[in-house]
Enzyme design. Structure first.
Site, PDB file in Angstrom:
ATOM      1  N   ASP A  13       0.522  -1.153   0.015  1.00  8.82           N
ATOM      2  CA  ASP A  13      -0.181   0.216   0.377  1.00  8.82           C
ATOM      3  C   ASP A  13       0.734   1.590  -0.135  1.00  8.82           C
ATOM      4  OD1 ASP A  13      -2.562  -0.281  -0.208  1.00  8.82           O
ATOM      5  OD2 ASP A  13      -3.032  -0.321   2.213  1.00  8.82           O
TER       6      ASP A  13
ATOM      7  N   GLU B  77     -14.043  -2.107  -1.563  1.00  7.37           N
ATOM      8  CA  GLU B  77     -14.179  -2.366   0.214  1.00  7.37           C
ATOM      9  C   GLU B  77     -16.069  -1.834   0.531  1.00  7.37           C
ATOM     10  OE1 GLU B  77     -11.161  -1.227   2.459  1.00  7.37           O
ATOM     11  OE2 GLU B  77     -12.073  -1.456   4.630  1.00  7.37           O
TER      12      GLU B  77
ATOM     13  N   LYS C  29      -1.306  -0.552  -4.376  1.00 10.84           N
ATOM     14  CA  LYS C  29      -1.500  -0.430  -3.899  1.00 10.84           C
ATOM     15  C   LYS C  29      -2.405   1.294  -3.788  1.00 10.84           C
ATOM     16  CE  LYS C  29      -4.858  -1.656  -0.994  1.00 10.84           C
ATOM     17  NZ  LYS C  29      -5.306  -1.262   0.108  1.00 10.84           N
TER      18      LYS C  29
HETATM   19  O1  KIV Z   1      -4.963  -2.305   4.391  1.00 14.28           O
HETATM   20  C1  KIV Z   1      -5.618  -3.476   3.932  1.00 14.28           C
HETATM   21  O2  KIV Z   1      -5.341  -3.905   4.234  1.00 14.28           O
HETATM   22  C2  KIV Z   1      -6.370  -2.919   2.939  1.00 14.28           C
HETATM   23  C3  KIV Z   1      -7.655  -4.290   2.706  1.00 14.28           C
HETATM   24  C4  KIV Z   1      -8.603  -4.481   3.710  1.00 14.28           C
HETATM   25  C5  KIV Z   1      -8.475  -4.223   1.631  1.00 14.28           C
HETATM   26  O3  KIV Z   1      -6.661  -2.413   2.230  1.00 14.28           O
END
Ligand code: KIV
Length: 273
Positions: free
Chosen positions: A94, A191, A122
């Site tokens: 992320d 989500e 992401k």
């Molecule tokens: O940060 C995360 O774990 C997520 C998932 C819940 C999709 O974005």
């Protein structure tokens, strides 16, 4: 049934091509959000195709009330750990809050995430990110988009709420999904959206969708490891503790994978309408 997967296919690293082929074949794949080397190794052994080092680690590991305080340094630390533990699953890292607000920031921080061992980054948001997705994609960085309840916008949403219930909003999320796909996104997390919206998006775009609180019809499901193992004090509606029935941690991961692949999970009680 115990999911052991196709061992020959699983011996090879999972790539975006593997996931695209699964979508075309109508074969569901498994994603787990996790944060450390031992869990990453266990996920590899069980045959989990995708591991997400999510900024949810702000809440699940670091004790923050949201993902907003998470830093690049914290993400890098955990992505490196997961990469050390798992060489086969596709690793998504992320980009945390305000690290991709401009294209320059996005390129700089995405490169750091990839160097730490991720195979894909992401980022959360709609059509406003299309140019950023195109720019990253053209530079060889695969992108997972994230629509619906995007937790970095919790303050703008006024809480952790289901998104896309009103028709106009659902249409906007569908349009965002198409634009991000056209811009070069390789995966899309959905989500906390109504199941029928997630189904419509999954059918409308060529890239695989990964649902969490998004019904049964996405191409994959993702759950956070803390929820799978019953570590969350007040779990969200879409979560399930698989440890109770399975008895041990590898068993819980296997049961989650089996139940997704066989269509047993999510159950009606985990779905928003
Ligand atoms: O940060 C995360 O774990 C997520 C998932 C819940 C999709 O974005």
């Amino acid at each position: 049934m115990v999911y052991v997967g196709n061992t020959e296919a699983l011996a090879k690293p999972i790539t975006i091509n593997t996931l695209a082929a699964k979508k075309r074949a109508g074969e569901k794949f498994i994603t787990v959000a996790l944060y450390d080397a031992p869990m990453a190794a266990m996920a590899e052994k069980v045959g989990v195709e995708v591991v997400l080092v999510g900024d949810s680690l702000g809440m699940t590991v670091l004790g923050y009330p949201s993902t907003i305080p998470v830093t690049m340094e914290q993400m890098i630390y955990h992505i490196e750990a997961v990469h050390r533990g798992n060489k086969r699953s596709l690793i998504i890292g992320d980009l945390p809050f305000m690290t991709y607000a401009t294209e320059e920031q996005a390129l700089h921080n995405a490169a750091r995430v990839m160097r730490a061992g991720a195979n894909m980054v992401k980022l959360e948001g709609g059509a406003w990110l299309a140019n950023t997705v195109r720019m990253l994609s053209e530079r060889g960085i695969p992108v997972c988009a994230h629509l619906g309840l995007t937790p970095q916008s919790v303050n703008k949403f006024g809480g952790f709420r289901v998104q896309g219930r009103a028709q106009e909003h659902a249409d906007q999320i569908l349009d965002d999904a198409k634009r991000l796909t056209d811009a070069g996104a390789d995966l899309l997390v959905l989500e906390c959206v109504p199941a029928k919206l997630a189904k419509a998006i999954t059918e409308a775009i060529a890239i695989p969708t990964i649902g969490i609180g998004a019904g049964r019809d996405t191409d994959a499901q993702v759950l956070v490891i803390n929820d799978i193992l019953g570590l969350t004090e007040s779990p969200p509606k879409f979560a399930k503790n698989f440890l109770i029935e399975a008895g041990d941690i590898p068993g819980a991961l296997r049961k989650y994978a089996d139940d997704v692949k066989s269509g047993v999970f999510p159950e009606d009680s985990h779905i928003f309408n």
